[in-house]
Write a protein that holds these residues in place. Structure first.
Motif, short mmCIF file in Angstrom:
data_model
loop_
_atom_site.label_atom_id
_atom_site.label_comp_id
_atom_site.label_asym_id
_atom_site.label_seq_id
_atom_site.Cartn_x
_atom_site.Cartn_y
_atom_site.Cartn_z
N MET A 1 -15.69 -20.24 22.94
CA MET A 1 -16.65 -21.00 22.88
C MET A 1 -17.98 -20.32 22.88
N VAL A 2 -18.56 -20.20 21.59
CA VAL A 2 -19.95 -19.70 21.77
C VAL A 2 -21.00 -20.53 21.33
N ARG A 3 -22.02 -20.99 22.13
CA ARG A 3 -23.01 -22.26 22.99
C ARG A 3 -24.53 -21.54 22.54
N GLY A 4 -25.41 -22.21 22.49
CA GLY A 4 -26.72 -21.58 22.75
C GLY A 4 -27.11 -22.48 21.73
N GLY A 5 -29.25 -21.65 21.86
CA GLY A 5 -29.68 -22.00 20.84
C GLY A 5 -30.39 -23.26 21.40
N TRP A 6 -30.54 -24.38 20.47
CA TRP A 6 -31.45 -25.62 20.53
C TRP A 6 -31.23 -26.08 21.79
N THR A 7 -31.67 -26.66 22.63
CA THR A 7 -31.31 -27.52 24.08
C THR A 7 -30.81 -28.57 23.73
N LEU A 35 -25.02 -14.20 21.14
CA LEU A 35 -24.65 -13.88 19.93
C LEU A 35 -24.05 -12.71 19.27
N ASP A 36 -24.24 -11.90 20.22
CA ASP A 36 -23.29 -10.88 20.29
C ASP A 36 -22.65 -10.50 20.47
N VAL A 37 -21.53 -11.18 20.75
CA VAL A 37 -19.75 -11.43 20.71
C VAL A 37 -19.62 -11.54 19.68
N ILE A 50 -12.66 -19.93 17.40
CA ILE A 50 -14.11 -19.33 17.47
C ILE A 50 -15.00 -21.18 17.26
N ILE A 51 -15.03 -21.65 18.68
CA ILE A 51 -16.12 -23.17 18.54
C ILE A 51 -17.24 -22.93 18.62
N GLN A 52 -18.10 -23.05 17.45
CA GLN A 52 -19.41 -22.48 17.69
C GLN A 52 -19.88 -24.31 17.55
N SER A 53 -21.37 -24.03 18.92
CA SER A 53 -22.22 -24.82 19.04
C SER A 53 -23.64 -23.98 19.14
N TRP A 54 -23.88 -23.75 18.68
CA TRP A 54 -25.56 -22.98 17.95
C TRP A 54 -26.06 -23.21 16.68
N SER A 55 -27.31 -24.44 17.53
CA SER A 55 -27.96 -24.91 16.55
C SER A 55 -29.59 -23.84 16.38
N GLY A 56 -29.75 -23.63 14.76
CA GLY A 56 -31.37 -22.67 14.84
C GLY A 56 -30.93 -21.59 15.52
N GLY A 57 -29.84 -20.90 15.07
CA GLY A 57 -29.53 -19.40 15.92
C GLY A 57 -30.42 -18.40 14.12
N ARG A 58 -30.22 -17.58 14.32
CA ARG A 58 -29.70 -16.48 13.66
C ARG A 58 -29.51 -15.17 13.45
N LEU A 59 -28.21 -15.04 13.21
CA LEU A 59 -27.56 -13.66 12.61
C LEU A 59 -28.01 -12.61 12.22
N THR A 60 -28.07 -11.94 12.80
CA THR A 60 -27.81 -10.61 11.92
C THR A 60 -26.81 -9.67 11.51
N GLN A 63 -23.79 -8.63 13.82
CA GLN A 63 -23.22 -10.46 13.81
C GLN A 63 -21.93 -11.12 12.87
N GLU A 64 -23.38 -11.57 11.73
CA GLU A 64 -22.21 -11.94 10.17
C GLU A 64 -20.72 -11.19 10.29
N ASP A 65 -20.98 -10.41 10.25
CA ASP A 65 -20.05 -9.63 9.47
C ASP A 65 -18.69 -9.75 9.81
N GLY A 66 -19.21 -9.36 11.77
CA GLY A 66 -18.03 -9.59 12.40
C GLY A 66 -17.56 -11.04 12.48
N LEU A 67 -18.32 -12.22 12.03
CA LEU A 67 -17.89 -13.95 12.62
C LEU A 67 -16.79 -13.92 11.42
N VAL A 68 -17.54 -13.82 10.46
CA VAL A 68 -17.03 -13.86 8.95
C VAL A 68 -15.37 -13.04 9.08
#
Length: 209
Positions: A1-7, A35-37, A50-60, A63-68
């Motif tokens: 679970m990757v979580r954070g961003g706007w609370t 998001l560095d995970v 991967i379950i993501q709950s991260w509103s308003g995030g900006r991927l470097t 980070q984008e390459d690793g996830l995708v």
């Protein structure tokens, strides 16, 4: 679970709703609040979902390459509401993978109907149901497999949306991976609506393969 961003979307409380369910189905659940995970390729290599709950995030880019890359190679990706469709706007590969991006929710919290439209294990036995929550208006990929929709009545804030049929729940194959997205889930209360919870639980299992 990757979580954070706007609370305001309560990412920790929302993801914790599904911990017991996942563990009961044999998952070892880990959490990450950075998001560095997504840059830890050795960790991601052993992840099935991967379950993501991260509103308003900006991927470097890293980070984008690793996830995708991990999803395309066979992991599942799943999430709901702003945690997946209102984040990563500057990341085109992420946007392509998810298949939709949030634009607005005219009227805020409004009564509307979620119509089950797709024949799929995720929706089996479910009927259309009513909710009072944000009705997400998104830009979506026409290649999605849409499992549920909603029809806009045309709120005074956006009368031009009247009659628009908008995807609410969808899946897509992404390389060897699977993606599940639901726009329902502003808060724990929304995710506890029986039909929404069932859709989400089944979507998590489907994405994990």
């Amino acid at each position: 679970m990757v979580r954070g961003g706007w609370t305001g979307h309560e990412p920790i409380a929302c993801t914790e709703l599904f911990r017991d369910f996942l563990e009961e189905h044999g998952f070892e659940v880990r959490t990450a609040e950075n998001l560095d995970v997504y840059t830890d390729t050795s960790l991601l290599a052993g992840i099935d979902l991967i379950i993501q709950s991260w509103s308003g995030g900006r991927l470097t880019p890293e980070q984008e390459d690793g996830l995708v890359t991990r999803i395309r190679s066979g992991a599942g990706f799943a999430g709901w509401h702003g945690g997946v469709v209102a984040t990563g706007y500057e990341a085109p590969r992420y946007q392509f993978m998810v298949g939709g991006r949030f634009l607005c929710h005219p009227g805020g919290f409004v009564e509307h109907t979620v119509d089950i439209t797709g024949a799929h294990p995720i929706t089996a036995g479910l009927s259309s149901f009513d909710v009072r929550t944000e009705q997400y208006h998104c830009h979506v990929d026409p290649a999605l497999e849409v499992l549920a929709t909603t029809t806009f009545a045309g709120h005074p804030e956006a009368p031009e949306t009247a009659g628009t049929v908008m995807p609410v729940v969808w899946t897509r194959r992404f390389g060897a991976g699977r993606v599940f997205v639901s726009t329902l889930g502003h808060s724990p209360a929304d995710l506890l609506i029986p039909q929404t919870r069932t859709l989400t639980e089944r979507g998590l299992l489907w994405a994990a393969g």
